[in-house]
Design an enzyme around this catalytic site. Structure first.
Site, PDB file in Angstrom:
ATOM      1  CB  SER A  21      12.041  61.791   8.354  1.00 29.43           C
ATOM      2  OG  SER A  21      13.389  61.917   7.968  1.00 29.43           O
ATOM      3  CG  ASP A  54      13.459  58.633   6.625  1.00 29.23           C
ATOM      4  OD1 ASP A  54      12.246  58.825   6.444  1.00 29.23           O
ATOM      5  OD2 ASP A  54      14.273  59.541   6.839  1.00 29.23           O
TER       6      ASP A  54
END
Length: 799
Positions: free
Chosen positions: A77, A226
Site C-alpha cells: 500500500s 490493496d
C-alpha cells in the site's frame, strides 16, 4: 580453433535461451537475488497505512544519515508507494517534495488541482452531499461504480514519474536501483500476490487500491486490490525472495494490533474503525528473528489513514522514532561498512518538459468518432512529439468533465520504435450520475436537493442534466441538454429550462424570535438556447437567448394620510405583476474558486451584456382592482470579481460587483426591487428580500479575512461589504413607488453588510455558524446555523 568457435557459439545460444526463459517466467518465479556485498545485507519492509505512510520517509532518512544500507525493499500500500519510488531512484528529499506538493494532496483525494482544471466542459458544483455513478453498457446491463476516489489524476502522475524506471529495468523489479517487491491482494482467490515484474507504477497503484475507495488494477490478467487485505507487513516476502542478513520492518499499524478479542471495547471499535480492521492485516510478523532483525512500530495510530495533509508531523514522527531506535539498529548491523546515501536519478526519471511523447493510444472499444474526439482534446497535433507537461494540461481538460473523470492512463515504451507513448482507457458506456444533498438551517431556508445526469458518448458528448430543490422557502427545477464537440476550438451547444419559486414569507426563524412577516412570492421561468466555447484554461464565453415569464405576488401594508386629519391609515395592498419577454446576451467568465459557498483559494471574474425586452402586466387590489400594462425594455452591463490571496497569517478575499443599466422601476416598491439588478454580499443574502443592495446602477464590494483556527478544516471568516447606487426606491404616502435619485457614495444611501462565521469543512459540505448585520431595520442582527451547500439555480434576469 574450430572446436573453440563451436564451444563459444554453443555457450552463446545457451545464454540466450536462458535469458529468454527468464523473460518468460520471471512473473512467477524469479531467482533469488545474490548478496556478494562484502558486508551484511539489509532488507527494508514498509507496511501499509494510508496517509500514515508518510512517516516511512522519516525512517529512511535516519537510516541514510547513519550509513545503514538498504539493499532490498518490500512494501504494501503506501509502503509500496514510498518503497517503489525509493527503489526506482528517487531520493528521500525528492520523495518529501513530492508528498508536500499540494497537487499530491489533491490526487490522492480523487480530485483535480483547481489550478489545473479546465472551466470549459466542467459541470458546476451542486448542493449534493454524495454522488452515485451507474453505467449502462451496449446491452443495457447496469453496473454500479462503488469507488469513492477517482484515480484519473493519480494514475497519470505516478506513471509519468516512473515509466522510465520500469523501462530501464526491463520491467524486472530486481533490476531497479534497489530490488523491490510489491504486495497486492486477489480477493477472488483470497490471497496475497507478490508483484515482481512489469510496470512498477501499476504495481504500486494496485498495492494501494483500498476496496470501495480506489478501483482495482489488472496485473497479469487479474484484478488486484490493496495488499494490506492479506499481507500488510511483507516480512515473509522479503525473506523468501531476498533472504537478507538483516531485516528492518516498519509497521505503521503497530499500536492497532489486537492479540485477542476486545470484549470491553468491541462496540466502539466496530463503529469507528471497522474498515481499518477489515483492510489492514496488522498481525505481528512471525518471520521476525529477534536475534538479527529490527521491528519498528512507529506511533502514528492517532492519525487518520485518509488525511494526507499533516506531512510535517508524520514525517517528524517517523524520523524521531527511528532516531530513538538507531542505537539498537546499529547494534544489530554491527561493525559492517557504512554506505553513502544514494545519488539522485531524478532528471533521468522525470523531465516533464522534454518533447518525446510520440503517440496517444486509446482503448480498443472506442469507435472511430470517439477516438477522434479524445485525440482532438489530448493531442490535436498527431505528427508532432509533445511533452508530459503539455499532455497533462490537455488530459486535465478531458477529465474535468464528469463523464471522463474515471478514465485510466499510463505511459509505456513502444516495442517497435522504442519511443514513449501515452495509453488511455475510456469505457464508452452510457453513464448516469445521481447526487443527493441539500442544506439544513436554523432559518426556514433548508431544502432537499437531487440531481441526475445522463451522458452518452458518440462522435460528440451528449449530456442531459436535471436538478431539483424542494423547500418551504425555495423550490426549483432546472433541465438542460448539451452537446460538446472536440474541434480545434472545443465548443458546445444546448438548451435549458429553469423554474424558480421564492416564498419570502416562509423564510422565517425556526429557533429565534420571528421577524416581521413579509409576504412576497416570486415565480420566474426561463427557456432558451446557449452556445459556449473555451477562451483559455480557466475561461469560457457563452451566448444565450430565450423567453422568460415571471410572476410576483405580494401583500403590502402602506400608510395613507387622511384628507380630514393628520392620522395615517394603514391600507393592505394585494398586487400581482407579470413580466414576460425575451432576453439575449453574452457572458465571459473565468472561475478557479475551490468552493461555491465558502471559497478560500482561486479567482472568479465575470463580464456580461444583455438586452431584456419585457411586457409588464400589473394588477393592484385596493378596494377595487387597478390594472396596468406597459412595455419596459432595458439593457444591462455588469462585471463581477472575486479573488483570494494567501498571506502569512491569514487569507485575504476581495469581492466586487458593478452594474450599469437603464432599468426602469415598476409600479410598486416590491416589484421594482424584485426585478432590479442586485448585489448579494453574504452567502445567505439571496434568502432575504431587503430594500438595499439593489439598483439600476451600482458599485459594490467587500473584503474577507479568513484564518485557520484548527488545522485546515475549521476556520474563522470575517467580512464586510459596501453598496452604493445613484437610485433608491421608497414607499411614502402613495401606492406607486417613489424613485429617489442621488449622488453615488452619498453616505445616507450606502448599504452595509457585516458577518462573522466559523466554518467546518465536512465530507458533506461546509457546516457554518454565522452572525450577520445589515443596516436595515428588519435585518440588523441575524444568526444562522447551516449544514451543507446553500445554493440556488440562476435568475436569468440577474445573471
Amino acid at each position: 580453433m574450430h572446436i573453440i568457435k563451436t564451444t563459444l557459439l554453443f555457450l552463446l545460444i545457451l545464454t540466450a535461451n536462458s535469458f529468454c526463459f527468464g523473460q518468460h517466467s520471471f512473473t512467477d518465479s524469479l531467482p533469488k537475488v545474490g548478496h556478494n556485498k562484502g558486508r551484511k545485507t539489509v532488507g527494508l519492509v514498509l507496511s501499509g497505512g494510508g496517509a500514515k505512510g508518510i512517516a516511512h520517509v522519516g525512517v529512511i532518512k535516519v537510516l541514510e544519515e547513519n550509513g545503514i544500507p538498504i539493499d532490498y525493499i518490500t512494501g504494501t500500500s503506501m509502503g509500496a508507494i514510498v518503497g517503489g519510488f525509493y527503489a526506482a531512484g528517487y531520493t528521500t528529499d525528492e520523495l518529501e517534495a513530492f508528498l508536500r506538493d499540494p497537487q499530491f494532496q489533491v490526487w490522492v483525494s480523487g480530485q483535480i488541482d483547481p489550478a489545473d482544471e479546465y472551466y470549459f466542459g466542467k459541470q458546476d458544483k451542486g448542493a449534493e452531499w454524495v454522488n452515485f455513478n451507474i453505467e449502462l453498457d451496449s446491452n443495457y446491463d447496469v453496473s454500479w461504480d462503488p469507488t469513492i476516489v477517482k484515480d484519473a489524476s493519480l494514475n497519470f502522475a505516478l506513471s509519468a514519474r516512473l515509466y522510465k524506471a520500469s523501462y530501464e529495468s526491463h520491467y524486472n523489479f530486481d533490476s531497479l536501483q534497489i530490488p523491490f517487491r510489491c504486495i497486492g491482494s486477489d480477493i477472488f482467490e483470497r490471497k496475497a500476490v507478490t508483484i515482481k515484474s512489469g510496470s512498477v507504477e501499476r504495481a504500486m497503484r494496485a498495492s494501494m487500491a483500498v476496496p470501495l475507495a480506489f478501483r482495482p488494477i489488472k496485473i497479469d490478467g487479474k484484478y488486484l486490490f490493496d495488499g494490506g487485505v492479506y499481507n500488510n507487513i511483507p516480512v515473509d516476502v522479503m525473506k523468501e525472495d531476498f533472504n537478507p542478513d538483516m531485516v528492518i520492518a516498519v509497521n505503521l499499524g503497530a499500536h492497532d494490533m489486537i492479540e485477542e478479542y476486545p470484549y470491553e471495547n468491541d462496540d466502539i471499535m466496530v463503529k469507528g474503525n471497522v474498515l481499518k480492521y477489515i483492510i489492514m492485516n496488522n498481525t505481528y510478523p512471525e518471520e521476525i528473528d529477534s536475534l538479527k532483525d529490527v521491528y519498528l512500530g512507529v506511533p502514528v495510530d492517532a492519525f487518520s489513514s485518509a488525511d494526507f495533509t499533516p506531512v510535517d508531523t508524520l514525517m517528524s514522527i517517523g524520523y524521531n522514532y527511528a532516531q530513538s531506535q538507531i542505537g539498537f539498529i546499529k547494534e544489530k548491523y554491527g561493525d559492517n561498512p557504512r554506505v553513502e546515501p544514494k545519488k539522485s536519478e531524478f532528471k533521468e526519471l522525470y523531465n516533464p518538459t522534454v518533447e518525446d511523447i510520440s503517440f496517444v493510444e486509446l482503448s480498443d472499444d472506442l469507435s472511430f468518432g470517439q477516438r477522434v474526439f479524445v485525440r482532438n482534446i489530448i493531442k490535436p497535433n498527431r505528427r508532432k512529439d509533445t511533452s508530459i507537461e503539455h499532455l497533462l494540461g490537455r488530459y486535465n481538460m478531458l477529465i474535468s468533465n464528469n463523464y471522463f473523470s474515471d478514465i485510466d492512463a499510463y505511459f509505456y515504451y513502444d516495442t517497435l520504435d522504442y519511443k514513449p507513448r501515452l495509453h488511455i482507457d475510456v469505457t464508452p458506456n452510457k453513464k448516469i450520475r445521481v447526487g443527493v444533498g441539500g442544506n439544513i438551517a436554523s432559518r426556514n431556508i433548508g431544502q432537499a436537493y437531487l440531481n441526475a445526469q445522463l451522458s452518452v458518448f458518440r462522435k460528440s458528448l451528449n449530456t442531459i442534466r436535471v436538478n431539483a430543490f424542494a423547500g418551504a422557502f425555495y423550490s426549483s427545477v432546472k433541465a438542460e441538454v448539451e452537446t460538446m464537440y472536440a474541434k480545434a476550438i472545443p465548443f458546445s451547444i444546448g438548451a435549458e429550462y429553469i423554474l424558480n419559486r421564492w416564498n419570502y414569507g416562509n423564510a422565517g426563524e425556526l429557533i429565534f424570535e420571528p421577524r416581521e412577516r413579509l409576504d412576497v412570492y416570486r415565480a420566474d421561468n426561463y427557456a432558451g438556447l446557449k452556445a459556449s466555447t473555451a477562451t483559455g484554461r480557466k475561461s469560457k464565453i457563452t451566448m444565450f437567448g430565450g423567453y422568460f415569464w415571471n410572476t410576483d405576488n405580494y401583500d403590502q401594508v402602506i400608510y395613507l394620510e387622511s384628507d380630514s386629519s393628520d392620522i395615517s391609515l394603514p391600507i393592505d395592498i394585494v398586487g400581482e405583476e407579470q413580466l414576460t419577454g425575451w432576453t439575449f446576451g453574452a457572458t465571459w467568465e473565468m472561475n478557479s474558486l475551490n468552493n461555491p459557498t465558502f471559497p478560500t483559494t482561486g479567482k472568479r471574474l465575470k463580464a456580461s451584456a444583455k438586452a431584456i425586452m419585457s411586457d409588464n402586466k400589473f394588477k393592484i387590489y385596493v378596494g377595487t382592482p387597478r390594472t396596468s400594462d406597459f412595455y419596459n425594455p432595458w439593457e444591462m452591463l455588469q462585471v463581477q470579481y472575486e479573488q483570494y490571496f494567501p498571506l502569512k497569517f491569514f487569507t485575504l478575499g476581495l469581492k466586487g460587483h458593478a452594474v450599469a443599466s437603464n432599468y426602469q422601476q415598476s409600479v410598486t416598491k416590491s416589484t421594482s426591487l424584485a426585478n432590479a439588478p442586485a448585489y448579494y454580499p453574504l452567502f445567505d443574502s439571496r434568502s432575504l428580500f431587503t430594500d438595499g443592495f439593489k439598483g439600476p446602477n451600482f458599485i459594490a464590494g467587500g473584503a474577507k479575512l479568513i484564518k485557520n483556527i484548527f488545522g485546515e478544516s475549521i476556520r474563522l471568516q470575517l467580512e464586510g461589504h459596501l453598496f452604493s447606487s445613484n437610485v433608491s426606491y421608497e414607499s411614502t404616502d402613495r401606492i406607486n413607488v417613489t424613485v429617489v435619485k442621488h449622488d453615488f457614495f452619498d453616505k445616507d444611501y450606502i448599504d452595509i453588510a457585516l458577518s462573522g462565521s466559523i466554518i467546518y469543512s465536512s465530507p458533506i459540505g461546509p457546516i457554518s455558524c454565522s452572525v450577520s448585520h445589515y443596516n436595515e431595520e428588519d435585518y440588523n442582527y441575524m444568526f444562522l446555523l447551516n449544514i451543507g451547500f446553500l445554493l440556488y439555480n440562476k435568475k436569468i434576469l440577474e445573471e
